[in-house]
Design a protein around this motif. Structure first.
Motif, PDB file in Angstrom:
ATOM      1  N   THR A   1      16.722   5.605  -2.333  1.00 53.74           N
ATOM      2  CA  THR A   1      17.897   5.906  -3.102  1.00 53.74           C
ATOM      3  C   THR A   1      17.299   7.048  -3.870  1.00 53.74           C
ATOM      4  N   PHE A   2      16.897   7.770  -3.811  1.00 49.36           N
ATOM      5  CA  PHE A   2      17.034   9.008  -4.537  1.00 49.36           C
ATOM      6  C   PHE A   2      18.376   9.589  -3.811  1.00 49.36           C
ATOM      7  N   ALA A   3      19.230  10.954  -4.120  1.00 57.47           N
ATOM      8  CA  ALA A   3      19.435  12.376  -4.259  1.00 57.47           C
ATOM      9  C   ALA A   3      19.060  12.642  -3.527  1.00 57.47           C
ATOM     10  N   ALA A   4      17.735  13.376  -3.737  1.00 56.90           N
ATOM     11  CA  ALA A   4      17.120  14.113  -2.937  1.00 56.90           C
ATOM     12  C   ALA A   4      15.949  13.445  -2.084  1.00 56.90           C
ATOM     13  N   TRP A   5      15.929  13.877  -0.642  1.00 56.92           N
ATOM     14  CA  TRP A   5      14.745  12.880  -0.088  1.00 56.92           C
ATOM     15  C   TRP A   5      13.644  13.805  -0.716  1.00 56.92           C
ATOM     16  N   PRO A   6      13.125  12.769  -0.929  1.00 55.87           N
ATOM     17  CA  PRO A   6      11.604  13.512  -1.803  1.00 55.87           C
ATOM     18  C   PRO A   6      10.599  13.870  -0.430  1.00 55.87           C
ATOM     19  N   ASN A   7       9.355  14.335  -0.723  1.00 56.12           N
ATOM     20  CA  ASN A   7       8.533  14.577   0.120  1.00 56.12           C
ATOM     21  C   ASN A   7       7.442  13.256  -0.032  1.00 56.12           C
ATOM     22  N   PHE A   8       6.877  13.614   0.712  1.00 58.42           N
ATOM     23  CA  PHE A   8       6.004  12.286   0.680  1.00 58.42           C
ATOM     24  C   PHE A   8       4.420  12.452   1.580  1.00 58.42           C
ATOM     25  N   SER A   9       3.372  11.936   1.003  1.00 56.18           N
ATOM     26  CA  SER A   9       1.709  12.268   1.860  1.00 56.18           C
ATOM     27  C   SER A   9       1.218  11.047   1.696  1.00 56.18           C
TER      28      SER A   9
ATOM     29  N   PRO B   1       1.257  -1.621  -0.257  1.00 55.30           N
ATOM     30  CA  PRO B   1      -0.577   0.025   0.203  1.00 55.30           C
ATOM     31  C   PRO B   1       0.965   1.140   0.625  1.00 55.30           C
ATOM     32  N   TRP B   2       0.372   2.701  -1.192  1.00 51.33           N
ATOM     33  CA  TRP B   2       1.116   3.484  -0.806  1.00 51.33           C
ATOM     34  C   TRP B   2       0.896   4.231   1.076  1.00 51.33           C
ATOM     35  N   GLU B   3       2.094   2.949   1.648  1.00 54.79           N
ATOM     36  CA  GLU B   3       2.060   4.277   3.009  1.00 54.79           C
ATOM     37  C   GLU B   3       3.494   4.270   3.202  1.00 54.79           C
ATOM     38  N   LYS B   4       4.129   4.551   4.802  1.00 55.05           N
ATOM     39  CA  LYS B   4       5.178   5.473   4.530  1.00 55.05           C
ATOM     40  C   LYS B   4       6.108   4.244   4.933  1.00 55.05           C
ATOM     41  N   GLN B   5       6.161   3.116   6.046  1.00 53.10           N
ATOM     42  CA  GLN B   5       7.106   2.154   5.769  1.00 53.10           C
ATOM     43  C   GLN B   5       7.349   1.456   4.696  1.00 53.10           C
ATOM     44  N   VAL B   6       6.332   1.282   3.196  1.00 52.27           N
ATOM     45  CA  VAL B   6       5.995   1.280   1.870  1.00 52.27           C
ATOM     46  C   VAL B   6       7.243   1.414   1.338  1.00 52.27           C
ATOM     47  N   VAL B   7       6.743   3.044   1.268  1.00 52.18           N
ATOM     48  CA  VAL B   7       7.669   4.315   0.404  1.00 52.18           C
ATOM     49  C   VAL B   7       8.724   4.253   0.698  1.00 52.18           C
ATOM     50  N   ASP B   8       9.052   4.840   1.782  1.00 49.52           N
ATOM     51  CA  ASP B   8      10.846   4.849   2.437  1.00 49.52           C
ATOM     52  C   ASP B   8      11.800   4.286   1.762  1.00 49.52           C
ATOM     53  N   PRO B   9      11.914   3.190   2.030  1.00 51.12           N
ATOM     54  CA  PRO B   9      12.527   2.562   0.981  1.00 51.12           C
ATOM     55  C   PRO B   9      13.316   3.097  -0.082  1.00 51.12           C
ATOM     56  N   LEU B  10      12.459   3.017  -1.141  1.00 55.35           N
ATOM     57  CA  LEU B  10      12.346   4.038  -1.898  1.00 55.35           C
ATOM     58  C   LEU B  10      13.232   5.255  -1.710  1.00 55.35           C
ATOM     59  N   ARG B  11      12.261   6.336  -1.179  1.00 52.48           N
ATOM     60  CA  ARG B  11      12.628   7.291  -1.023  1.00 52.48           C
ATOM     61  C   ARG B  11      14.541   7.625  -0.606  1.00 52.48           C
TER      62      ARG B  11
END
Length: 192
Positions: A93-101, A81-91
């Motif tokens: 991997t990026f050079a700049a930490w993207p904002n997330f809702s 699901p589109w939730e913090k614990q699922v999306v954080d590992p993807l975030r």
């Protein structure tokens, strides 16, 4: 047949006709009420000259959308699901930490609201190239939602940018998202 019988038959016919008209009117009114609060979510990718880039969800319908379920796909594989614990590992991997809702079940999205669900505020072509490639080519999101009546479940898909889109397993469905690319120029969107 006397006058009383004719009067009784006419009164019965009028009463039945009135009942039919009332039922038809009630159904039409109920259908109108459902349609007058029907949400319409769309998801798109966006990159503005101001530096904001990412994935946006917006409600272009007539009523609030109540989120029921979300699913994140990365490189065609279901992640969760589109939730913090699922999306954080993807975030990470990026050079700049993207904002997330998050889009938790039960969360309402009011009429006209736009929400950036994954975004960098100061987009840099070099630094954020991997982020933009993920947004346009690798990340797919399915959102199930309904109106405040809760009677009709609908879905919206985010499938990246048409300029970058590859053949995906869920293409060919009627529900899809739209995309935006450089300088906030709108691509045609597909209806739900």
């Amino acid at each position: 047949m006397d006058a009383n019988s004719v009067t009784a038959i006419c009164a019965t016919v009028i009463a039945v006709a009135s009942l039919v008209v009332s039922i038809t009117e009630a159904r039409a009114s109920r259908r109108h009420n459902f349609q007058s609060v029907r949400p319409l979510l769309s998801l798109d990718c966006l990159r503005l000259n101001s530096g904001l880039a990412g994935i946006r969800i917006r409600n272009a319908g007539l009523g609030p959308a109540i989120i029921r379920a979300t699913t994140l796909y990365f490189d065609g594989e279901e992640v969760g699901p589109w939730e913090k614990q699922v999306v954080d590992p993807l975030r990470d991997t990026f050079a700049a930490w993207p904002n997330f809702s998050t889009l938790r079940p039960g969360k309402p999205i009011p009429v006209g609201q736009e929400l950036m669900i994954l975004a960098v505020e100061d987009y840099d072509r070099t630094r954020d190239a991997e982020f933009w490639a993920a947004v346009t080519q690798r990340i797919r999101i399915h959102v199930q939602y309904e109106s405040i009546y809760g009677n009709e479940r609908q879905g919206a898909w985010f499938e990246g940018s048409p300029a970058y889109r590859k053949e995906l397993p869920w293409q060919g469905r009627n529900d899809a998202g739209s995309s935006m690319d450089d300088n906030a120029q709108t691509e045609p969107s597909q209806s739900l």
